[in-house]
Write an enzyme that holds these catalytic residues in place. Sequence first.
Site, short mmCIF file in Angstrom:
data_model
loop_
_atom_site.label_atom_id
_atom_site.label_comp_id
_atom_site.label_asym_id
_atom_site.label_seq_id
_atom_site.Cartn_x
_atom_site.Cartn_y
_atom_site.Cartn_z
N GLY A 13 0.82 -1.21 0.00
CA GLY A 13 0.00 0.00 0.00
C GLY A 13 0.85 1.25 0.00
O GLY A 13 0.47 2.27 0.58
N LEU A 17 -2.50 6.74 1.42
CA LEU A 17 -2.36 7.84 2.37
C LEU A 17 -1.26 7.58 3.39
O LEU A 17 -0.34 8.38 3.56
CB LEU A 17 -3.70 8.07 3.07
N TYR A 139 -16.00 -3.99 7.90
CA TYR A 139 -14.61 -3.53 7.86
C TYR A 139 -13.95 -3.73 9.22
O TYR A 139 -12.81 -4.20 9.31
CB TYR A 139 -14.58 -2.05 7.47
N LYS A 143 -10.57 -5.99 10.31
CA LYS A 143 -9.41 -5.44 10.99
C LYS A 143 -9.15 -6.14 12.34
O LYS A 143 -8.00 -6.33 12.74
CB LYS A 143 -9.57 -3.93 11.19
N HIS A 182 -13.02 9.69 3.20
CA HIS A 182 -13.34 9.90 4.61
C HIS A 182 -13.81 11.34 4.82
O HIS A 182 -13.76 12.18 3.94
CB HIS A 182 -12.13 9.58 5.47
N TRP A 243 -23.55 15.21 5.74
CA TRP A 243 -24.34 14.13 6.34
C TRP A 243 -24.42 14.28 7.86
O TRP A 243 -23.46 14.67 8.52
CB TRP A 243 -23.69 12.79 6.02
N ARG A 250 -14.95 13.46 16.96
CA ARG A 250 -13.93 12.68 16.26
C ARG A 250 -12.53 13.22 16.58
O ARG A 250 -12.33 14.39 16.86
CB ARG A 250 -14.14 12.75 14.74
N ASP A 322 -25.10 9.39 11.45
CA ASP A 322 -23.96 10.07 12.07
C ASP A 322 -22.78 9.14 12.26
O ASP A 322 -21.64 9.58 12.37
CB ASP A 322 -24.36 10.59 13.47
#
Length: 367
Positions: A13, A17, A139, A143, A182, A243, A250, A322
């Site tokens: 990868g 990012l 997901y 993980k 994201h 949204w 966060r 949310d």
Amino acid sequence: MTLDKQAKIYVAGHRGLVGSAIWNNLEQRGYTRLVGRTHSELDLLDAVAVRQFFDEERPDAVVLAAAHVGGIMANLHYRADFIYQNLQIQQNVIGESFRHDVAKLLFLGSTCIYPRLAPQPMTEEALLTSPLEYTNEPYAIAKIAGLKMCESFALQYGCNYVAVMPTNLYGPNDNFHLERSHVLPAMIRKVYLAKCLNEGDWAAVRADIDLRPVEGTDGKATEKEILDKLAKYGITPEAVTLWGTGSPLREFLWSEDMADASVHVLLNVDFSDTYPAGATEIRNCHINVGTGKELTIRELAGKVVDEIGFKGELRWDASKPDGTPRKLIDVSKLHRLGWHHKVEIDEGIHRLYQWYRQGICINHQTT
């Protein structure tokens, strides 16, 4: 164990990012035998291809930063893709690392592994204590399986595999796809496009969507076609609609900080450092990576609007989910292992917006 400067390190990868930032961090530290493959060069879902790659390259260490990722919308709509592809990638890369006696492996997960209503801030011990957030459950399960694979290989075979769980990341090489990105990169792009529309700067709008087409619509489309497509994503000259309610809290970590933390762990932390000495049951050996600081999505949006200078309205669509109400992590374990973050959120937003604008300008000049 230590990795000398001649160690061959495979970064899975390496164009993403975090992977690209880890690659750069390793190079800056003098590690020159780095190995990377693009998706077109090596499909990590293909077990035969992955085995052949390990047969040929025989890396000394592996950083597993490759993953199939996305935001709330993508996680909701492509649930099978998120669990299947991530399990396949992990199975193939971790399995071949074991078969080829890789000396050190670093697995990158996500703090979405924690329960939806976990006590805050979330410690590593909160794992598997109550139900996950529904929107990203597939997901998260993938993980969790990855970190448990690392833990289990270490316990059964003595492998030096360590897992780190980063909080929400943002930074250079981020994904600005309106459907799959994201929250922070999506917010920056939406507000930027709305600002351009608000100011009638159609050259900037066309340059943006030429670089990143929206559902096949690029800068050569008519103004009406572009307006209709952007409106679908809440982007108009008058307002940006985001949204949810804006109330979730966060935590955000600059990707280059995450890379520095990852390389710190890769070079300085062994599996035996990740759990208390004398523990009778060894579990939760993963390491949270973040800032230990949080803000609401509404506050974040306000910072983005101020940075970009959008004069229109910011609206919230409360009919949309949310996600998890709060996702602050406890980073005391990481601090004990010798690493602290450096980039705060205001500086990070400024850096990311500048990086985003620069990419559009460069693309516009070359086309």
